[in-house]
Design an enzyme around this catalytic site. Structure first.
Site, PDB file in Angstrom:
ATOM      1  N   SER A 175       0.827  -1.194   0.000  1.00  0.00           N
ATOM      2  CA  SER A 175       0.000   0.000   0.000  1.00  0.00           C
ATOM      3  C   SER A 175       0.873   1.260   0.000  1.00  0.00           C
ATOM      4  O   SER A 175       1.655   1.459  -0.924  1.00  0.00           O
ATOM      5  CB  SER A 175      -0.954  -0.040   1.191  1.00  0.00           C
ATOM      6  OG  SER A 175      -2.001   0.873   1.026  1.00  0.00           O
ATOM      7  N   ASP A 354      -8.237  -5.998  -5.867  1.00  0.00           N
ATOM      8  CA  ASP A 354      -8.022  -4.670  -5.293  1.00  0.00           C
ATOM      9  C   ASP A 354      -8.416  -3.605  -6.309  1.00  0.00           C
ATOM     10  O   ASP A 354      -7.928  -3.595  -7.432  1.00  0.00           O
ATOM     11  CB  ASP A 354      -6.544  -4.517  -4.900  1.00  0.00           C
ATOM     12  CG  ASP A 354      -6.266  -3.184  -4.216  1.00  0.00           C
ATOM     13  OD1 ASP A 354      -7.219  -2.468  -3.867  1.00  0.00           O
ATOM     14  OD2 ASP A 354      -5.074  -2.870  -4.021  1.00  0.00           O
ATOM     15  N   HIS A 411      -6.406  -6.406  -1.497  1.00  0.00           N
ATOM     16  CA  HIS A 411      -5.321  -5.482  -1.186  1.00  0.00           C
ATOM     17  C   HIS A 411      -4.265  -6.108  -0.282  1.00  0.00           C
ATOM     18  O   HIS A 411      -3.068  -5.880  -0.467  1.00  0.00           O
ATOM     19  CB  HIS A 411      -5.910  -4.238  -0.519  1.00  0.00           C
ATOM     20  CG  HIS A 411      -4.945  -3.114  -0.337  1.00  0.00           C
ATOM     21  ND1 HIS A 411      -4.406  -2.408  -1.390  1.00  0.00           N
ATOM     22  CD2 HIS A 411      -4.413  -2.558   0.784  1.00  0.00           C
ATOM     23  CE1 HIS A 411      -3.600  -1.466  -0.929  1.00  0.00           C
ATOM     24  NE2 HIS A 411      -3.580  -1.542   0.382  1.00  0.00           N
TER      25      HIS A 411
END
Length: 437
Positions: A175, A354, A411
């Protein structure tokens, strides 16, 4: 009270104090403790320090002096790496406990990344998780300061054991770690270029999972991704493209606060019109849960066992740190990746579900890399990748750059696909199968 009674009372108190508390004996078995954990000073004058937890390799395939060490950096910005530690990457994982009144329990994690490698979790930047920022002003506001702090922590960690100095180092993260990991890697390259061999860091590679790395390009992909996934119609796609274009315009003009706000507006709009529980995984009926980690790490005995400063109250993601780095959100570190792919190796992996920094988002900025091997990478075959006889995803590789699409993951790849995540990192580091020559 006579002397015999006093002696009996003292004995009873001593006996009771020698019994491990439920937290450390049942919820946190001795074998689950990190090999080393505690604080690495960032500023000796102010007391700001980075918290770390290190787990030595369980089954190293070489002598420890040559066993790789992975450093994990969580995203956010301002989210604690203890989330990854106890929800998928570390050797012990928090599970719901259905057999007692306790809401969670630690069990060995079959998908841990320290199966063959040493593994270090860093709460970064300072002010995140258990790390200490003596004042809000010391919290980094840019990647240069983040990297400087991380490098100080890295060098302090290496100094803890003479064997650490020779071990191969890999920087990993997900991320917003898509900025943190290359920032630290780039800083190491700069340090090594002006240092004697004896003081250089043995950096071998950087791995980024579902990373925000080159935001000005990545923000332009949300509308197309959502449209071709069937989540929005043509009219909504046009509306979202307008919001994205505004974030790009503000970025080009260097209006960093406004650009970050525009990007947030675009993502909030997308979540609102789709009704999704989270953009991090279009399948999920509720967001990824960190409540179990929060409940676990707030216990005094757990904090004491980890070597945490007693006064610190752990929170999954710090809004204070996020605010400090708000102007950094739309700034790119692509140029750092370009340097890393020339002088080390780079792994970019994404979960297929994601909607934020997934496959389309990552491949958009890969195409913009200034790297002499890019054309050959783009022309390389995308190969089916199997783990334990089942399709786990796809691997595209040329030279020092590897991209992996992980099936059945959103994610947080290591949370969704434990075995695939472990096989991926081991094969990439050890250059086996599709990840090797």
């Amino acid at each position: 009270m006579d002397s015999i009674s006093i002696f009996v009372l003292i004995f009873i108190l001593f006996f009771l104090s020698s019994i491990p508390s439920k937290a450390t004996s049942d919820l946190f078995p001795k074998q689950a403790l990190p090999t080393k954990s505690g604080y690495l000073p960032i500023n000796s004058t102010s007391g700001s320090a980075t918290f770390f937890a290190f787990y030595e390799a369980q089954h190293p395939i070489s002598s420890l002096s040559q066993t790789p060490i992975l450093f994990w950096l969580e995203g956010g910005p301002g989210c604690s790496s203890m989330i990854a530690n106890f929800l998928g990457l570390g050797p012990w994982k928090i599970y719901s406990n259905t057999k007692s009144n306790e809401s969670s329990i630690l069990k060995p994690n079959p998908g841990t990344w320290n199966h063959k490698f040493g593994l270090v979790f860093i709460d970064n930047p300072i002010g995140t998780g258990f790390s200490i920022a003596s004042t809000p002003e010391e919290i980094p506001k840019d990647q240069e300061t983040v990297a400087k702090h991380l490098f100080i922590a890295l060098k302090s960690f290496i100094s803890l054991d003479p064997l650490f100095n020779s071990r191969p180092i890999y920087i990993t993260g997900e991320s917003y770690g898509g900025k943190f990991a290359p920032s630290l890697g780039y800083y190491i390259l700069q340090h090594n270029s002006r240092s004697r061999i004896s003081s250089q860091v043995n950096l071998r590679g950087v791995a980024i999972g579902n990373g925000l790395t080159h935001p000005v390009t990545q923000v332009t992909t949300h509308a197309a991704t959502a449209y071709f996934t069937g989540l929005i119609n043509e009219k909504q796609r046009t509306q979202l493209e307008g919001l994205q274009d505004e974030a790009v315009r503000l970025t080009r003009e260097g209006k960093w606060t406004e650009a970050a706000d525009a990007r947030t507006l675009a993502l909030d709009w997308l979540q609102n019109v789709t009704g999704l529980a989270t953009l991090f995984d279009i399948r999920r009926k509720k967001p990824y849960e960190v409540e179990r980690v929060t409940e676990f790490l707030k216990k005094e005995d757990i904090k004491k066992a980890l070597g945490v400063e007693k006064s610190i109250i752990w929170e999954g993601c710090s809004s204070i740190v996020g605010k400090a780095l708000h102007e950094d959100v739309m700034k790119s570190v692509k140029f750092m990746v370009e340097e890393l792919v020339k002088k080390s190796k780079v792994l970019l992996y994404q979960g297929q579900f994601d909607l934020t920094y997934g496959v389309v988002s990552t491949e958009a900025w890969i195409k913009e890399l200034r790297w002499e091997g890019l054309e050959r990478f783009l022309m390389a075959d995308r190969k089916v990748w199997a783990v334990n006889g089942e399709v786990a995803g796809y691997v595209q590789r040329w030279g020092s750059l590897t991209e992996v699409v992980v099936l059945g993951a959103g994610h947080i790849v290591h949370f969704d696909q434990l075995e695939s995540s472990q096989a991926m990192i081991e094969d990439w580091v050890l250059e086996r199968g599709l990840f090797g020559d």
